[in-house]
Motif scaffolding. Structure first.
Motif, PDB file in Angstrom:
ATOM      1  N   GLY A  43       0.810  -1.206   0.000  1.00  0.00           N
ATOM      2  CA  GLY A  43       0.000   0.000   0.000  1.00  0.00           C
ATOM      3  C   GLY A  43       0.844   1.257   0.000  1.00  0.00           C
ATOM      4  N   GLN A  44       0.188   2.412  -0.196  1.00  0.00           N
ATOM      5  CA  GLN A  44       0.851   3.705  -0.175  1.00  0.00           C
ATOM      6  C   GLN A  44       0.583   4.461   1.123  1.00  0.00           C
ATOM      7  N   LEU A  45      -0.608   4.279   1.661  1.00  0.00           N
ATOM      8  CA  LEU A  45      -1.011   4.935   2.902  1.00  0.00           C
ATOM      9  C   LEU A  45      -1.684   3.895   3.795  1.00  0.00           C
ATOM     10  N   ALA A  46      -1.635   4.119   5.103  1.00  0.00           N
ATOM     11  CA  ALA A  46      -2.367   3.242   6.025  1.00  0.00           C
ATOM     12  C   ALA A  46      -2.833   4.065   7.217  1.00  0.00           C
ATOM     13  N   MET A  47      -4.006   3.731   7.728  1.00  0.00           N
ATOM     14  CA  MET A  47      -4.582   4.432   8.873  1.00  0.00           C
ATOM     15  C   MET A  47      -5.212   3.420   9.810  1.00  0.00           C
ATOM     16  N   LEU A  48      -4.891   3.533  11.098  1.00  0.00           N
ATOM     17  CA  LEU A  48      -5.449   2.678  12.141  1.00  0.00           C
ATOM     18  C   LEU A  48      -6.022   3.600  13.202  1.00  0.00           C
TER      19      LEU A  48
ATOM     20  N   ASP B   7     -14.227   7.413  19.317  1.00  0.00           N
ATOM     21  CA  ASP B   7     -15.308   7.512  20.300  1.00  0.00           C
ATOM     22  C   ASP B   7     -16.531   8.062  19.575  1.00  0.00           C
ATOM     23  N   THR B   8     -17.572   7.249  19.433  1.00  0.00           N
ATOM     24  CA  THR B   8     -18.737   7.658  18.642  1.00  0.00           C
ATOM     25  C   THR B   8     -19.582   8.711  19.346  1.00  0.00           C
ATOM     26  N   ILE B   9     -19.436   8.833  20.655  1.00  0.00           N
ATOM     27  CA  ILE B   9     -20.216   9.831  21.396  1.00  0.00           C
ATOM     28  C   ILE B   9     -19.641  11.234  21.181  1.00  0.00           C
ATOM     29  N   SER B  10     -18.323  11.341  21.303  1.00  0.00           N
ATOM     30  CA  SER B  10     -17.681  12.653  21.137  1.00  0.00           C
ATOM     31  C   SER B  10     -17.165  12.880  19.720  1.00  0.00           C
ATOM     32  N   SER B  11     -17.252  11.818  18.874  1.00  0.00           N
ATOM     33  CA  SER B  11     -16.727  11.867  17.498  1.00  0.00           C
ATOM     34  C   SER B  11     -15.252  12.256  17.478  1.00  0.00           C
ATOM     35  N   SER B  12     -14.515  11.807  18.488  1.00  0.00           N
ATOM     36  CA  SER B  12     -13.085  12.105  18.578  1.00  0.00           C
ATOM     37  C   SER B  12     -12.281  10.813  18.577  1.00  0.00           C
ATOM     38  N   ALA B  13     -11.023  10.922  18.171  1.00  0.00           N
ATOM     39  CA  ALA B  13     -10.152   9.747  18.110  1.00  0.00           C
ATOM     40  C   ALA B  13      -9.583   9.437  19.488  1.00  0.00           C
ATOM     41  N   ARG B  14      -9.835   8.232  19.993  1.00  0.00           N
ATOM     42  CA  ARG B  14      -9.189   7.757  21.215  1.00  0.00           C
ATOM     43  C   ARG B  14      -7.752   7.339  20.904  1.00  0.00           C
ATOM     44  N   PHE B  15      -7.574   6.847  19.691  1.00  0.00           N
ATOM     45  CA  PHE B  15      -6.259   6.386  19.253  1.00  0.00           C
ATOM     46  C   PHE B  15      -6.207   6.512  17.741  1.00  0.00           C
ATOM     47  N   SER B  16      -5.096   7.000  17.217  1.00  0.00           N
ATOM     48  CA  SER B  16      -4.980   7.144  15.768  1.00  0.00           C
ATOM     49  C   SER B  16      -3.515   7.147  15.369  1.00  0.00           C
ATOM     50  N   VAL B  17      -3.186   6.386  14.348  1.00  0.00           N
ATOM     51  CA  VAL B  17      -1.837   6.392  13.797  1.00  0.00           C
ATOM     52  C   VAL B  17      -1.950   6.187  12.294  1.00  0.00           C
ATOM     53  N   SER B  18      -1.074   6.828  11.536  1.00  0.00           N
ATOM     54  CA  SER B  18      -1.123   6.710  10.081  1.00  0.00           C
ATOM     55  C   SER B  18       0.296   6.659   9.543  1.00  0.00           C
ATOM     56  N   CYS B  19       0.429   6.180   8.306  1.00  0.00           N
ATOM     57  CA  CYS B  19       1.741   6.171   7.663  1.00  0.00           C
ATOM     58  C   CYS B  19       1.569   6.470   6.186  1.00  0.00           C
ATOM     59  N   GLY B  20       2.623   7.013   5.593  1.00  0.00           N
ATOM     60  CA  GLY B  20       2.575   7.400   4.191  1.00  0.00           C
ATOM     61  C   GLY B  20       3.109   8.816   4.025  1.00  0.00           C
ATOM     62  N   ASP B  21       3.052   9.312   2.813  1.00  0.00           N
ATOM     63  CA  ASP B  21       3.540  10.650   2.490  1.00  0.00           C
ATOM     64  C   ASP B  21       2.696  11.701   3.223  1.00  0.00           C
ATOM     65  N   PRO B  22       3.282  12.501   4.121  1.00  0.00           N
ATOM     66  CA  PRO B  22       2.508  13.515   4.848  1.00  0.00           C
ATOM     67  C   PRO B  22       1.788  14.487   3.915  1.00  0.00           C
ATOM     68  N   ALA B  23       2.380  14.786   2.760  1.00  0.00           N
ATOM     69  CA  ALA B  23       1.746  15.718   1.819  1.00  0.00           C
ATOM     70  C   ALA B  23       0.442  15.163   1.269  1.00  0.00           C
ATOM     71  N   VAL B  24       0.316  13.837   1.260  1.00  0.00           N
ATOM     72  CA  VAL B  24      -0.921  13.201   0.807  1.00  0.00           C
ATOM     73  C   VAL B  24      -1.887  13.010   1.974  1.00  0.00           C
TER      74      VAL B  24
ATOM     75  N   GLU C 281      -2.094  14.702   4.998  1.00  0.00           N
ATOM     76  CA  GLU C 281      -2.610  15.871   5.703  1.00  0.00           C
ATOM     77  C   GLU C 281      -3.898  16.433   5.100  1.00  0.00           C
ATOM     78  N   PRO C 282      -4.004  16.569   3.763  1.00  0.00           N
ATOM     79  CA  PRO C 282      -5.287  17.050   3.214  1.00  0.00           C
ATOM     80  C   PRO C 282      -6.457  16.114   3.549  1.00  0.00           C
ATOM     81  N   LEU C 283      -6.190  14.816   3.593  1.00  0.00           N
ATOM     82  CA  LEU C 283      -7.258  13.877   3.952  1.00  0.00           C
ATOM     83  C   LEU C 283      -7.736  14.141   5.373  1.00  0.00           C
ATOM     84  N   LYS C 284      -6.802  14.343   6.281  1.00  0.00           N
ATOM     85  CA  LYS C 284      -7.163  14.552   7.687  1.00  0.00           C
ATOM     86  C   LYS C 284      -7.909  15.867   7.898  1.00  0.00           C
TER      87      LYS C 284
END
Length: 386
Positions: free
Chosen positions: A42-47, A51-68, A70-73
């Protein structure tokens, strides 16, 4: 076997070991996700765990070209139209773009191709397809793994999907147990401190199920002497099938973490004050700082199962480590279908179903479909105690 297949077979156990190392040391998730992404070409990966109540990430990690990435995030994340498919996705089963189209309905493909995210992000970056796996589906939590591929990669094959199927339960176990750590992770720097401060009961055991350490919540649970007990240092669970399943998971994780697969996650307990499940985390290959003792073979986490009774199919899959495919076949058996009818419903040959049933019978110590049906009936809510 091809050179590529040989390379993958050698790499898989190392990646699985890295996945479990990442539970106690969250900083290791970045190189671990890099390794998963590389293995899947793959080129990018996200894990992430959301939290569905607050719609916030309890845990998040990603890999790949930051230039690609960051716009997604920051600009396009909310425009991905596939999230509605998540409740329909089977746990541990990787989905591609085409299989998500099929899951969400005929209009999905057109809406996706006409969307701003495709025009402004997917196409300019020459992205093409993805592996998307549901790891956690709860009223307050969702967890997913996604690996995105580009147009230079060959088409995703059934062998590629099988590879992700093999990795998925290990990632799911790590994410599930890691989620239990999150509330206290920032307060502690070493494994024992995290374990001691958790509200969830946690027991560290040797490979013979002798208790090496119990946190305060586990000591309180042992004092109840209901669902869990410790006699002459030996840990045991009142529900016989859970006791056997947890013992098997501890032994298997000690011998071969990769072979542990879906075993040892969400094992239903009985004779408990409230519905509860157990998760087994292998420790034998961890660094000593993440093991408490040189003899430590596994950590057993006990968590609330939720307000709803555990469905028989989920219970049997957890107790006996059934794969997603074996779980589906067991569900057909519970519905009373014959082997020929199961083959027709699954779109595979009778020989394939025969082989899968043989594996299920072996795992569940049943001799035929009738015995398997009886076992399913025994496990039907409310869960019966042995």
């Amino acid at each position: 076997m091809s050179p590529l297949a040989n390379t993958i077979d050698r790499a898989l156990p190392r990646v699985v070991e890295a996945i479990y190392d990442s539970i106690a040391d969250v900083g290791r998730w970045q190189p671990t996700l890099d390794a998963i992404c590389s293995l899947a070409e793959g080129q990018l990966a996200m894990l992430a765990v959301i939290d569905t109540i607050s719609s916030s990430a309890r845990f998040s990690v990603s890999c790949g070209d930051p230039a690609v990435l960051e716009p997604l995030k920051h600009d396009y994340g909310s425009e991905v139209p596939f999230c509605a498919a998540l409740p329909k996705m089977e746990i541990d089963v990787p989905f591609t773009v085409d299989s998500i189209y099929a899951l969400q309905g005929p209009d999905t493909r057109g809406k996706w191709l006409e969307s701003r995210i495709v025009r402004e992000w997917v196409q300019p970056n020459r992205l093409d397809d993805f592996f998307w796996v549901a790891l956690m589906k709860r009223p307050t939590r969702i967890g997913t793994l996604m690996v995105v591929t580009d147009k230079d990669r060959r088409q995703i094959s059934s062998e590629d999907l099988n590879l992700l199927c093999l990795l998925a339960p290990h990632v799911r176990r790590a994410v599930t147990i890691g989620d239990l750590f999150e509330a206290e992770r920032r307060k502690a720097e070493i494994f024992r401190s995290i374990i001691e401060s958790l509200d969830h009961p946690v027991l560290i055991v040797a490979d013979d199920m002798n208790v090496i350490f119990a946190n305060p919540a586990a000591e309180a649970l042992l004092a109840e002497n209901a669902s869990v007990s410790c006699a002459r240092g030996q840990l045991s669970f009142a529900y016989g099938k859970a006791n056997a399943a947890i013992g098997r998971a501890v032994q298997l994780g000690t011998r071969d973490e990769f072979a542990l697969g879906p075993s040892g996650i969400n094992i239903p307990l009985a004779k408990a004050v409230a519905p509860a499940v157990a998760h087994v985390m292998p420790l034998a290959r961890r660094e000593i700082s993440a093991r408490i003792s040189q003899r430590a073979a596994a950590a057993i986490f006990i968590a609330a199962a939720g307000s709803a009774p555990i469905p028989a199919l989920d219970a049997i899959a957890a107790l006996f480590g059934l794969t997603a495919a074996e779980k589906r076949v067991a569900g057909h058996v519970a519905s009373g279908l014959t082997r020929k009818q199961i083959a027709a419903a699954s779109g595979v040959s009778d020989g394939t179903i025969k082989s899968q049933l043989a594996t299920i019978f072996d795992k569940t110590s049943t001799g035929d479909q009738r015995e398997l049906e009886l076992l399913m009936r025994e496990l039907s809510p409310p869960l019966r105690s042995s």
